[in-house]
Write a protein that holds these residues in place. Structure first.
Motif, mmCIF file in Angstrom:
data_model
loop_
_atom_site.group_PDB
_atom_site.id
_atom_site.type_symbol
_atom_site.label_atom_id
_atom_site.label_comp_id
_atom_site.label_asym_id
_atom_site.label_seq_id
_atom_site.Cartn_x
_atom_site.Cartn_y
_atom_site.Cartn_z
ATOM 1 N N GLY A 241 0.775 -1.213 0.000
ATOM 2 C CA GLY A 241 0.000 0.000 0.000
ATOM 3 C C GLY A 241 0.812 1.270 0.000
ATOM 4 N N GLU A 242 2.125 1.173 0.184
ATOM 5 C CA GLU A 242 2.952 2.365 0.254
ATOM 6 C C GLU A 242 3.208 2.976 -1.119
ATOM 7 N N GLU A 243 3.050 2.182 -2.183
ATOM 8 C CA GLU A 243 3.391 2.660 -3.515
ATOM 9 C C GLU A 243 2.597 3.900 -3.901
ATOM 10 N N GLY A 244 1.349 4.020 -3.392
ATOM 11 C CA GLY A 244 0.567 5.190 -3.726
ATOM 12 C C GLY A 244 1.201 6.466 -3.219
ATOM 13 N N ARG A 245 1.854 6.391 -2.074
ATOM 14 C CA ARG A 245 2.512 7.555 -1.500
ATOM 15 C C ARG A 245 3.877 7.755 -2.138
ATOM 16 N N TYR A 246 4.618 6.696 -2.249
ATOM 17 C CA TYR A 246 5.944 6.742 -2.869
ATOM 18 C C TYR A 246 5.834 6.100 -4.247
ATOM 19 N N TRP A 247 5.277 6.847 -5.185
ATOM 20 C CA TRP A 247 4.923 6.299 -6.494
ATOM 21 C C TRP A 247 6.125 5.783 -7.259
ATOM 22 N N TRP A 248 7.319 6.303 -6.970
ATOM 23 C CA TRP A 248 8.520 5.859 -7.682
ATOM 24 C C TRP A 248 8.911 4.424 -7.328
ATOM 25 N N LYS A 249 8.254 3.854 -6.298
ATOM 26 C CA LYS A 249 8.475 2.447 -5.961
ATOM 27 C C LYS A 249 7.501 1.522 -6.670
ATOM 28 N N ASP A 250 6.521 2.093 -7.343
ATOM 29 C CA ASP A 250 5.541 1.269 -8.042
ATOM 30 C C ASP A 250 6.247 0.364 -9.045
#
Length: 292
Positions: A241-250
């Motif tokens: 769920g963190e990818e939404g905040r740290y989109w560069w980890k998507d």
């Protein structure tokens, strides 16, 4: 123009300039030669003359993310000048990602040099020309950094990729928070044709103009070792769920798309003029990251 209208016009101009300065001042501050940094409406300009160049730095440091500068480079005879846009950590073992725009004599193309420092060691230069005139209009230059790759982009076209191959014993720049910087200075001892063409100060002042500056990254606060270690863990974590905040980890940001891979191939085929990986005189043994 009536005096009342002139007063209103000047007030509006000053307000716009103040807004631009406020936006710039939210993330950045002068690092040297404050009097050579100019706020012109919504634009920010760095000026170089025979007294000084200028530079600015982000107020915060980041671990992973994306930094972008929209720039219009020095016009006309810019030989000897260098405009840099880069990210860097601190200390002798620092990491650094560089865009350096090497000025040239009128009519000759700008060369763009990228470089990567890992644990204080650079010597990873690549040089390319561009498919447009970078002095005629604004273009975006970005550095994307996550745990899988470092990508240099020009108008969102990838021009260089450095992949994480730590499992193969190749160093990768991670776990050092980095600031974002830009500067304009005189480097006529090396910048133009190896230093053979010097800066012509009769063309001064030289000006680089910024239309927009954006940093979207995991901001790191706290200088104490324990606090810094905690911040590094936070920015490096990959909880669900963190990818939404740290989109560069998507996942889609972890490697180039097929289209981006084709763009990179085109850039290298048409515009790359120097690659340290192919310079056997400097590197008789090819650097480890150049092995494939």
């Amino acid at each position: 123009m009536s005096s009342s209208f002139l007063a209103i016009f000047l007030a509006m101009a000053m307000a716009l300039s103040s807004c631009a300065a406020a936006r710039f001042d939210e993330q950045f501050e002068a690092s040297w030669a404050l009097d050579h940094i100019i706020h012109d409406g919504e634009l920010v300009k760095l000026k170089l003359d025979n007294f000084s160049g200028a530079g600015f730095a982000s107020k915060n440091k980041y671990l992973y993310g994306k930094a972008t500068a929209e720039m219009k480079l020095v016009e006309g005879d810019s030989a000897g000048t260098v405009t840099a846009f880069y990210m860097s950590s601190e200390g002798p073992k620092h990491n650094e990602f560089d865009f350096e725009f090497l000025g040239n004599t009128s009519g000759e193309p700008y060369l763009v040099q990228t470089n990567i420092y890992i644990d204080g060691v650079g010597n990873r230069e690549q040089r390319m020309d561009l498919w447009f005139d970078p002095t005629a209009d604004f273009h975006s230059y970005s550095i994307l950094w996550n745990q899988r790759q470092v990508v240099f982009l020009v108008d969102e076209t990838p021009v260089r990729v450095y992949e994480n191959r730590e499992k193969e014993g190749v160093a990768f720049p991670g776990d050092q928070p980095m600031g974002v910087y830009s500067s304009l200075w005189n480097a006529d001892d090396w910048a133009t044709q190896g230093g053979r063409v010097k800066t012509d100060w009769s063309h001064a002042p030289f000006v680089t103009t910024y239309g927009d500056l954006r940093v979207d990254g995991c901001r790191v606060g706290g200088e104490a070792a324990a606090a810094l270690e905690s911040e590094v863990r936070r920015c490096s974590a990959s909880e669900s769920g963190e990818e939404g905040r740290y989109w560069w980890k998507d996942p889609v940001m972890q490697e180039l798309s097929v289209h981006q891979s084709h763009q990179l191939m085109w850039v290298r085929a048409k515009h790359l003029v120097y690659d340290y990986c192919a310079d056997s005189s400097r590197f008789p043994t090819k650097p480890a990251e150049c092995g494939r």
